[in-house]
Design a protein around this motif. Structure first.
Motif, PDB file in Angstrom:
ATOM      1  N   ARG A   1      48.796  41.549  51.194  1.00 55.05           N
ATOM      2  CA  ARG A   1      48.777  40.737  52.172  1.00 55.05           C
ATOM      3  C   ARG A   1      47.707  39.755  51.666  1.00 55.05           C
ATOM      4  N   LYS A   2      47.714  38.403  52.117  1.00 58.85           N
ATOM      5  CA  LYS A   2      46.805  37.526  51.523  1.00 58.85           C
ATOM      6  C   LYS A   2      45.478  37.709  52.084  1.00 58.85           C
ATOM      7  N   ALA A   3      44.555  37.522  51.463  1.00 62.11           N
ATOM      8  CA  ALA A   3      43.138  38.080  51.750  1.00 62.11           C
ATOM      9  C   ALA A   3      42.129  36.794  51.313  1.00 62.11           C
ATOM     10  N   GLY A   4      40.859  36.805  51.860  1.00 54.76           N
ATOM     11  CA  GLY A   4      39.923  35.828  51.386  1.00 54.76           C
ATOM     12  C   GLY A   4      39.072  36.698  50.193  1.00 54.76           C
ATOM     13  N   PRO A   5      38.200  35.834  49.659  1.00 54.80           N
ATOM     14  CA  PRO A   5      37.462  36.496  48.445  1.00 54.80           C
ATOM     15  C   PRO A   5      36.698  37.605  48.748  1.00 54.80           C
ATOM     16  N   ASP A   6      36.335  37.865  50.042  1.00 45.69           N
ATOM     17  CA  ASP A   6      35.607  39.115  50.584  1.00 45.69           C
ATOM     18  C   ASP A   6      36.396  40.097  51.046  1.00 45.69           C
ATOM     19  N   GLY A   7      37.720  40.027  50.795  1.00 46.26           N
ATOM     20  CA  GLY A   7      38.671  40.882  51.058  1.00 46.26           C
ATOM     21  C   GLY A   7      39.063  41.115  52.408  1.00 46.26           C
ATOM     22  N   GLN A   8      38.844  40.147  53.216  1.00 44.75           N
ATOM     23  CA  GLN A   8      39.243  40.036  54.632  1.00 44.75           C
ATOM     24  C   GLN A   8      40.553  39.354  54.808  1.00 44.75           C
ATOM     25  N   LEU A   9      41.456  39.999  55.307  1.00 46.80           N
ATOM     26  CA  LEU A   9      43.054  39.903  55.560  1.00 46.80           C
ATOM     27  C   LEU A   9      42.917  38.625  56.581  1.00 46.80           C
ATOM     28  N   PHE A  10      44.093  37.528  56.076  1.00 45.48           N
ATOM     29  CA  PHE A  10      44.359  36.460  57.000  1.00 45.48           C
ATOM     30  C   PHE A  10      45.112  37.043  58.413  1.00 45.48           C
ATOM     31  N   GLY A  11      45.657  38.144  58.225  1.00 48.01           N
ATOM     32  CA  GLY A  11      46.434  38.786  59.521  1.00 48.01           C
ATOM     33  C   GLY A  11      46.054  40.206  59.467  1.00 48.01           C
ATOM     34  N   GLY A  12      45.997  40.929  60.454  1.00 45.80           N
ATOM     35  CA  GLY A  12      45.847  42.214  60.530  1.00 45.80           C
ATOM     36  C   GLY A  12      47.162  43.137  60.313  1.00 45.80           C
ATOM     37  N   ILE A  13      46.896  44.414  60.015  1.00 43.05           N
ATOM     38  CA  ILE A  13      48.158  45.192  59.792  1.00 43.05           C
ATOM     39  C   ILE A  13      47.959  46.451  60.919  1.00 43.05           C
ATOM     40  N   GLY A  14      49.029  46.250  61.867  1.00 46.05           N
ATOM     41  CA  GLY A  14      48.964  47.309  62.941  1.00 46.05           C
ATOM     42  C   GLY A  14      50.038  48.334  62.553  1.00 46.05           C
ATOM     43  N   PRO A  15      50.028  49.191  63.478  1.00 49.48           N
ATOM     44  CA  PRO A  15      51.075  50.561  63.494  1.00 49.48           C
ATOM     45  C   PRO A  15      52.495  50.113  63.164  1.00 49.48           C
TER      46      PRO A  15
ATOM     47  N   LYS B   1      57.261  66.554  68.528  1.00 46.98           N
ATOM     48  CA  LYS B   1      55.957  66.840  69.088  1.00 46.98           C
ATOM     49  C   LYS B   1      55.336  68.023  68.562  1.00 46.98           C
ATOM     50  N   GLU B   2      56.074  68.730  67.733  1.00 50.14           N
ATOM     51  CA  GLU B   2      55.097  69.886  66.759  1.00 50.14           C
ATOM     52  C   GLU B   2      55.178  69.375  65.268  1.00 50.14           C
ATOM     53  N   ILE B   3      55.634  68.584  64.771  1.00 47.57           N
ATOM     54  CA  ILE B   3      55.601  67.970  63.278  1.00 47.57           C
ATOM     55  C   ILE B   3      54.915  66.829  63.220  1.00 47.57           C
ATOM     56  N   THR B   4      54.063  66.692  62.357  1.00 50.13           N
ATOM     57  CA  THR B   4      53.371  65.299  61.881  1.00 50.13           C
ATOM     58  C   THR B   4      53.178  65.179  60.566  1.00 50.13           C
ATOM     59  N   ALA B   5      53.079  64.011  60.014  1.00 48.84           N
ATOM     60  CA  ALA B   5      52.788  63.843  58.750  1.00 48.84           C
ATOM     61  C   ALA B   5      51.778  62.613  58.467  1.00 48.84           C
ATOM     62  N   THR B   6      50.885  62.999  57.177  1.00 52.32           N
ATOM     63  CA  THR B   6      49.739  61.994  57.123  1.00 52.32           C
ATOM     64  C   THR B   6      49.926  61.460  55.637  1.00 52.32           C
ATOM     65  N   PHE B   7      49.879  60.302  55.357  1.00 59.11           N
ATOM     66  CA  PHE B   7      50.161  59.748  53.937  1.00 59.11           C
ATOM     67  C   PHE B   7      49.004  58.487  53.757  1.00 59.11           C
ATOM     68  N   PRO B   8      48.912  58.221  52.602  1.00 56.69           N
ATOM     69  CA  PRO B   8      47.733  57.360  52.473  1.00 56.69           C
ATOM     70  C   PRO B   8      48.388  55.998  52.547  1.00 56.69           C
ATOM     71  N   VAL B   9      47.621  55.012  52.679  1.00 55.22           N
ATOM     72  CA  VAL B   9      47.929  53.518  53.039  1.00 55.22           C
ATOM     73  C   VAL B   9      47.119  52.541  52.112  1.00 55.22           C
ATOM     74  N   ILE B  10      47.704  52.079  51.253  1.00 49.32           N
ATOM     75  CA  ILE B  10      46.742  51.066  50.163  1.00 49.32           C
ATOM     76  C   ILE B  10      46.987  49.619  50.515  1.00 49.32           C
ATOM     77  N   VAL B  11      46.179  49.065  51.082  1.00 57.25           N
ATOM     78  CA  VAL B  11      46.247  47.448  51.568  1.00 57.25           C
ATOM     79  C   VAL B  11      45.557  46.785  50.174  1.00 57.25           C
ATOM     80  N   LYS B  12      46.310  45.928  49.512  1.00 61.14           N
ATOM     81  CA  LYS B  12      46.036  44.953  48.429  1.00 61.14           C
ATOM     82  C   LYS B  12      45.791  43.504  48.589  1.00 61.14           C
TER      83      LYS B  12
END
Length: 259
Positions: free
Chosen positions: A182-196, A246-257
């Motif tokens: 996503r587009k971000a400023g010099p300090d790494g702040q995103l111009f738009g949020g990333i939600g679920p 209801k019984e199965i969940t999955a966790t995975f890494p999310v990398i925002v660049k």
């Protein structure tokens, strides 16, 4: 001096006294005979009152009879267990007779106080005919139809669990990570949020799995394992947890660049 002569009994009077004595004896005999007849008649009437026929009267006079119970078919003296058993059987028959027959129906829409859509419940015929049937809120269903629907549901659940487990294995692999740019400023702040929703859209674009349309993001955490209160607003490493079933969940890494 001439003495008076003693009166001699008259022959007529003596004959009269004899006839009176004979009449008295006859009357006494007749009275005794009538008394005996009256007593015999009363005795026969009493016997007839308790004996239906001459044969029964003869049998009654010859040998003793067992007591009769015209209002019940069992002896008066029963054991406590027999009385309890008889009472229990009578109560079961009475309750079975009094219990109304209920209908098995499947609800086609939610009915307050009865159930939700798809539930199979038992209702009285009056409730079904007066409320459920006119509003098309339920339909009759047999035991065979219920068994068929249950078998179909079990097969669908098993198939869903298999797909969910396969997806969980893919997301849990060591080499898997979701990269979002996503587009971000010099300090790494995103111009738009990333939600679920954005996370699910990007994940579906990578895996191209339609099963992801029916799941949701359970949580998002940062690289310090702290849950996020809102959207992702800066670049960095995060983790997302999906609730596949209801019984199965999955966790995975999310990398925002930054782009």
């Amino acid at each position: 001096m001439i003495e008076p002569c003693a009166a001699k009994p008259s022959v007529t009077n003596s004959h009269l006294y004899q006839k009176l004595d004979r009449r008295a004896v006859e009357m006494k005999r007749a009275t005794t005979f009538l008394a005996c007849l009256l007593a015999a008649s009363l005795s026969l009437q009493l016997v007839d009152a308790f004996t239906p026929s001459f044969i029964g009267r003869k049998t009654l006079l010859q040998q003793p009879q067992q007591p009769q119970y015209p209002f019940q078919h069992r002896p008066i003296h029963q054991s406590h267990e027999q009385m309890l058993s008889t009472t229990t059987l009578y109560a079961k028959k009475k309750s079975a007779t009094a219990a109304p027959t209920k209908l098995q129906v499947k609800l086609l829409k939610p009915v307050p106080g009865t159930g939700q859509k798809g539930d199979v419940v038992h209702v009285t015929p009056a409730f079904y005919q007066n409320k459920l049937q006119p509003t098309r809120a339920a339909t009759l269903i047999s035991d065979e139809q219920v068994a068929t629907e249950q078998s179909i549901k079990v097969a669908q659940v098993n198939e869903m669990n298999e797909k969910a487990q396969a997806l969980a294995n893919t997301l849990g692999a060591d080499d898997f990570e979701l990269i979002i740019q996503r587009k971000a400023g010099p300090d790494g702040q995103l111009f738009g949020g990333i939600g679920p929703k954005v996370v699910l859209t990007e994940l579906q674009a990578v895996l191209k799995d339609d099963f992801l349309k029916s799941v949701k993001v359970k949580s998002l955490v940062d690289d310090e394992k702290k849950p996020l209160q809102g959207d992702i607003k800066h670049v960095g490493s995060f983790s997302a947890t999906l609730e596949l079933t209801k019984e199965i969940t999955a966790t995975f890494p999310v990398i925002v660049k930054a782009e």
